[in-house]
Write a protein that holds these residues in place. Sequence first.
Motif, PDB file in Angstrom:
ATOM      1  N   ALA A 263      18.162   1.228  -2.940  1.00 36.99           N
ATOM      2  CA  ALA A 263      17.538   1.782  -2.576  1.00 36.99           C
ATOM      3  C   ALA A 263      16.226   1.606  -1.590  1.00 36.99           C
ATOM      4  N   THR A 264      16.644   0.888  -0.601  1.00 34.80           N
ATOM      5  CA  THR A 264      15.555   0.848   0.370  1.00 34.80           C
ATOM      6  C   THR A 264      15.317   2.011   1.103  1.00 34.80           C
ATOM      7  N   ARG A 265      16.077   2.617   1.215  1.00 35.68           N
ATOM      8  CA  ARG A 265      16.069   3.991   2.034  1.00 35.68           C
ATOM      9  C   ARG A 265      16.684   5.369   1.345  1.00 35.68           C
ATOM     10  N   VAL A 266      15.886   5.747   0.363  1.00 37.29           N
ATOM     11  CA  VAL A 266      16.434   7.087  -0.285  1.00 37.29           C
ATOM     12  C   VAL A 266      16.388   8.196   0.764  1.00 37.29           C
TER      13      VAL A 266
ATOM     14  N   LEU B  48       3.969  12.309  -4.115  1.00 34.65           N
ATOM     15  CA  LEU B  48       4.769  11.058  -4.388  1.00 34.65           C
ATOM     16  C   LEU B  48       6.244  11.521  -4.765  1.00 34.65           C
ATOM     17  N   HIS B  49       7.161  10.535  -4.267  1.00 36.79           N
ATOM     18  CA  HIS B  49       8.622  11.118  -4.696  1.00 36.79           C
ATOM     19  C   HIS B  49       9.521  10.040  -5.065  1.00 36.79           C
ATOM     20  N   LEU B  50      10.920  10.068  -5.439  1.00 32.31           N
ATOM     21  CA  LEU B  50      11.464   9.095  -5.864  1.00 32.31           C
ATOM     22  C   LEU B  50      11.824   8.010  -4.857  1.00 32.31           C
ATOM     23  N   GLY B  51      11.773   8.260  -3.715  1.00 32.57           N
ATOM     24  CA  GLY B  51      12.145   7.390  -2.540  1.00 32.57           C
ATOM     25  C   GLY B  51      10.887   6.201  -2.500  1.00 32.57           C
ATOM     26  N   ASN B  52       9.403   6.738  -2.747  1.00 28.45           N
ATOM     27  CA  ASN B  52       8.163   5.826  -2.950  1.00 28.45           C
ATOM     28  C   ASN B  52       8.459   5.114  -4.272  1.00 28.45           C
TER      29      ASN B  52
ATOM     30  N   GLY C 250       0.895  -1.222  -0.020  1.00 31.25           N
ATOM     31  CA  GLY C 250      -0.090  -0.060   0.162  1.00 31.25           C
ATOM     32  C   GLY C 250       0.947   1.176   0.053  1.00 31.25           C
ATOM     33  N   VAL C 251       0.262   2.360  -0.627  1.00 31.70           N
ATOM     34  CA  VAL C 251       0.799   3.603  -0.288  1.00 31.70           C
ATOM     35  C   VAL C 251      -0.278   4.568  -0.068  1.00 31.70           C
ATOM     36  N   GLN C 252       0.079   5.638   0.922  1.00 33.81           N
ATOM     37  CA  GLN C 252      -0.824   6.378   1.231  1.00 33.81           C
ATOM     38  C   GLN C 252      -0.861   7.656   0.134  1.00 33.81           C
ATOM     39  N   PRO C 253      -2.197   8.163   0.343  1.00 34.89           N
ATOM     40  CA  PRO C 253      -2.512   9.351  -0.782  1.00 34.89           C
ATOM     41  C   PRO C 253      -2.358  10.448   0.183  1.00 34.89           C
TER      42      PRO C 253
ATOM     43  N   LYS D 126      15.484  10.948   6.037  1.00 35.92           N
ATOM     44  CA  LYS D 126      14.919  10.150   4.789  1.00 35.92           C
ATOM     45  C   LYS D 126      14.135  11.141   3.809  1.00 35.92           C
ATOM     46  N   MET D 127      14.229  10.720   2.677  1.00 35.01           N
ATOM     47  CA  MET D 127      13.511  11.661   1.670  1.00 35.01           C
ATOM     48  C   MET D 127      12.020  11.442   1.929  1.00 35.01           C
ATOM     49  N   SER D 128      11.117  12.647   2.247  1.00 34.48           N
ATOM     50  CA  SER D 128       9.841  12.554   2.933  1.00 34.48           C
ATOM     51  C   SER D 128       9.074  13.380   2.103  1.00 34.48           C
ATOM     52  N   LYS D 129       7.576  12.995   2.092  1.00 32.83           N
ATOM     53  CA  LYS D 129       6.527  13.664   1.493  1.00 32.83           C
ATOM     54  C   LYS D 129       6.418  14.937   2.240  1.00 32.83           C
ATOM     55  N   SER D 130       6.825  15.011   3.564  1.00 32.16           N
ATOM     56  CA  SER D 130       6.156  15.984   4.049  1.00 32.16           C
ATOM     57  C   SER D 130       7.416  16.986   4.692  1.00 32.16           C
TER      58      SER D 130
ATOM     59  N   PRO E 144       6.284  -6.169  -0.536  1.00 34.24           N
ATOM     60  CA  PRO E 144       7.276  -5.091  -0.705  1.00 34.24           C
ATOM     61  C   PRO E 144       7.168  -3.860  -0.364  1.00 34.24           C
ATOM     62  N   VAL E 145       8.227  -3.123   0.587  1.00 36.29           N
ATOM     63  CA  VAL E 145       7.956  -1.776   1.038  1.00 36.29           C
ATOM     64  C   VAL E 145       9.452  -1.298   1.124  1.00 36.29           C
ATOM     65  N   GLY E 146       9.686  -0.168   1.600  1.00 36.89           N
ATOM     66  CA  GLY E 146      10.719   0.572   2.005  1.00 36.89           C
ATOM     67  C   GLY E 146      11.332   0.101   3.394  1.00 36.89           C
ATOM     68  N   GLU E 147      12.568   0.218   3.681  1.00 40.13           N
ATOM     69  CA  GLU E 147      13.149  -0.001   5.065  1.00 40.13           C
ATOM     70  C   GLU E 147      12.395   0.549   6.102  1.00 40.13           C
ATOM     71  N   ASP E 148      11.657   1.796   6.024  1.00 44.42           N
ATOM     72  CA  ASP E 148      10.917   2.367   7.223  1.00 44.42           C
ATOM     73  C   ASP E 148       9.776   1.415   7.705  1.00 44.42           C
ATOM     74  N   GLN E 149       9.298   0.480   6.709  1.00 46.43           N
ATOM     75  CA  GLN E 149       8.203  -0.271   7.329  1.00 46.43           C
ATOM     76  C   GLN E 149       8.523  -1.491   7.970  1.00 46.43           C
ATOM     77  N   LYS E 150       9.690  -1.866   8.228  1.00 45.66           N
ATOM     78  CA  LYS E 150      10.298  -3.388   8.535  1.00 45.66           C
ATOM     79  C   LYS E 150       9.520  -3.638   9.921  1.00 45.66           C
TER      80      LYS E 150
ATOM     81  N   LEU F 171      11.438   4.057  -5.903  1.00 46.39           N
ATOM     82  CA  LEU F 171      12.551   3.356  -5.961  1.00 46.39           C
ATOM     83  C   LEU F 171      12.317   2.287  -4.907  1.00 46.39           C
ATOM     84  N   GLY F 172      11.834   2.571  -3.625  1.00 45.59           N
ATOM     85  CA  GLY F 172      11.704   1.714  -2.462  1.00 45.59           C
ATOM     86  C   GLY F 172      10.488   0.842  -2.590  1.00 45.59           C
ATOM     87  N   ALA F 173       9.371   1.223  -3.227  1.00 49.94           N
ATOM     88  CA  ALA F 173       8.211   0.520  -3.386  1.00 49.94           C
ATOM     89  C   ALA F 173       7.811   0.218  -4.760  1.00 49.94           C
TER      90      ALA F 173
HETATM   91  P1  AMP Z   1       4.078   6.003   2.225  1.00 47.49           P
HETATM   92  O1  AMP Z   1       4.240   7.210   1.356  1.00 47.49           O
HETATM   93  O2  AMP Z   1       4.548   6.554   3.732  1.00 47.49           O
HETATM   94  O3  AMP Z   1       2.700   5.624   2.068  1.00 47.49           O
HETATM   95  O4  AMP Z   1       5.046   5.118   1.666  1.00 47.49           O
HETATM   96  C1  AMP Z   1       4.963   4.094   0.657  1.00 47.49           C
HETATM   97  C2  AMP Z   1       6.192   3.344   0.350  1.00 47.49           C
HETATM   98  O5  AMP Z   1       7.417   3.943  -0.015  1.00 47.49           O
HETATM   99  C3  AMP Z   1       6.430   2.494   1.554  1.00 47.49           C
HETATM  100  O6  AMP Z   1       6.794   0.997   0.971  1.00 47.49           O
HETATM  101  C4  AMP Z   1       7.534   3.045   2.305  1.00 47.49           C
HETATM  102  O7  AMP Z   1       8.490   2.263   2.767  1.00 47.49           O
HETATM  103  C5  AMP Z   1       8.151   3.716   0.788  1.00 47.49           C
HETATM  104  N1  AMP Z   1       9.097   4.509   1.143  1.00 47.49           N
HETATM  105  C6  AMP Z   1       8.839   5.864   1.534  1.00 47.49           C
HETATM  106  N2  AMP Z   1       9.735   7.084   1.780  1.00 47.49           N
HETATM  107  C7  AMP Z   1      10.902   6.121   1.170  1.00 47.49           C
HETATM  108  C8  AMP Z   1      12.240   6.518   1.114  1.00 47.49           C
HETATM  109  N3  AMP Z   1      12.697   7.793   1.511  1.00 47.49           N
HETATM  110  N4  AMP Z   1      12.876   5.552   0.667  1.00 47.49           N
HETATM  111  C9  AMP Z   1      12.628   4.134   0.259  1.00 47.49           C
HETATM  112  N5  AMP Z   1      11.231   3.911   0.379  1.00 47.49           N
HETATM  113  C10 AMP Z   1      10.559   4.671   0.792  1.00 47.49           C
END
Ligand code: AMP
Length: 349
Positions: free
Chosen positions: A199-202, A18-22, A11-14, A211-215, A151-157, A24-26
């Motif tokens: 790129a599990t944690r961009v 939405l960025h490069l981390g989302n 899942g991905v939150q709306p 972390k690269m973040s939406k916020s 499949p998820v990025g490292e932050d969801q472990k 490559l990581g997901a």
């Molecule tokens: P979210 O935007 O929090 O719903 O995240 C959607 C997916 O993107 C999840 O699998 C996250 O682990 C992944 N994700 C979010 N930020 C990053 C990042 N900076 N690097 C790698 N994966 C990320």
Amino acid sequence: MSQPTNRVFSGVQPTGNLHLGNYLGAIRKFVALQASHECIYCVVDLHAITQPTAVWGGPAELARNTREVTAAFLASGIDPGRHIVFNQSQVIEHAELAWIFNCVARMGWLNRMTQFKEKAGKDRENASVGLFAYPTLMAADILLYRATHVPVGEDQKQHLELTRDIAQKFNNDFAERIAELGHGEAYFPLTEPVIEGPATRVMSLRDGSKKMSKSDASDLSRINLTDSADEIARKIRKAKTDPEPLPGTVAGLAGRPEAENLIGIYAALADLDREAVIARYAGQPFSVFKPALADLAVEKLAPINAEMRRLLEDPAEVDAVLADGAERARAIARETMRQVRQIIGFLGA
Ligand code: AMP
Ligand code: TRP
């Protein structure tokens, strides 16, 4: 009914940006897993509203962002005909199973969740109850479909470890009944996380320790999937780096988080490992590496960007994908909930 053995859910939150981390990581991994697995990809709108309204933006923004995530899925190559793409709130069984999991998960387990601590910040008294219970809803998302791989990025472990704990406790608490009803030893699978690659944690382009973040308040910190080619190139040009040339080995990246991040991004976009990228750019200055990275990022992201724009101009197509996906998801979810109600002993199931 036998359990699926190769079902993927993610899942991905709306919540916008939405960025490069989302990607490559997901999302890129979502695309790859379609060849080998039955996949269910969800825009988790019920999760988005765990944050204050000002963060997710209110009704109009939520609808726009739900379509944007869906468009990113489709533009990246997810096939909604062969797999399932839908938004969470259309399949209300997610909320029902989350309630049951609220009664399985222990306070102590949720108290350990680092994402809650980060998102709630200092003012914990004022965080929503939903933000605290967020991981039980996430476990419900996955286990409603008895998914085996996520499949998820490292932050969801940590959330996936909790999902396994919930599955295990449910299987144990109701073991006798589960066997009696013919489900064998375990009703829910112990789901495997899929967290791999360079790129599990961009990280942020402005600060290699974040972390690269939406916020993030700085738009320069991230490459948005809606950025134009010029914006992508400008953000990479302005990315923070150190003054040294690139090292000759991956070990030489130690203590250089910004260099490590850019090499990881290059490797993921080019489908190489980090060793191969280092071998190509060993001893080169960032003035050589950055333009090469910008060209690569534009080459990979421009077609996605163009297709997203096309899809967002015609929301009817995107909405139809979500409605069709929801119907197919619901068929699976209803059957799981019927069995879960039977297992627990609710009358009428
Ligand atoms: P979210 O935007 O929090 O719903 O995240 C959607 C997916 O993107 C999840 O699998 C996250 O682990 C992944 N994700 C979010 N930020 C990053 C990042 N900076 N690097 C790698 N994966 C990320
Ligand atoms: N918590 C995830 C995130 O913030 C999103 C999510 C919700 C999710 N439900 C999920 C991811 C189920 C994987 C599986 O990124």
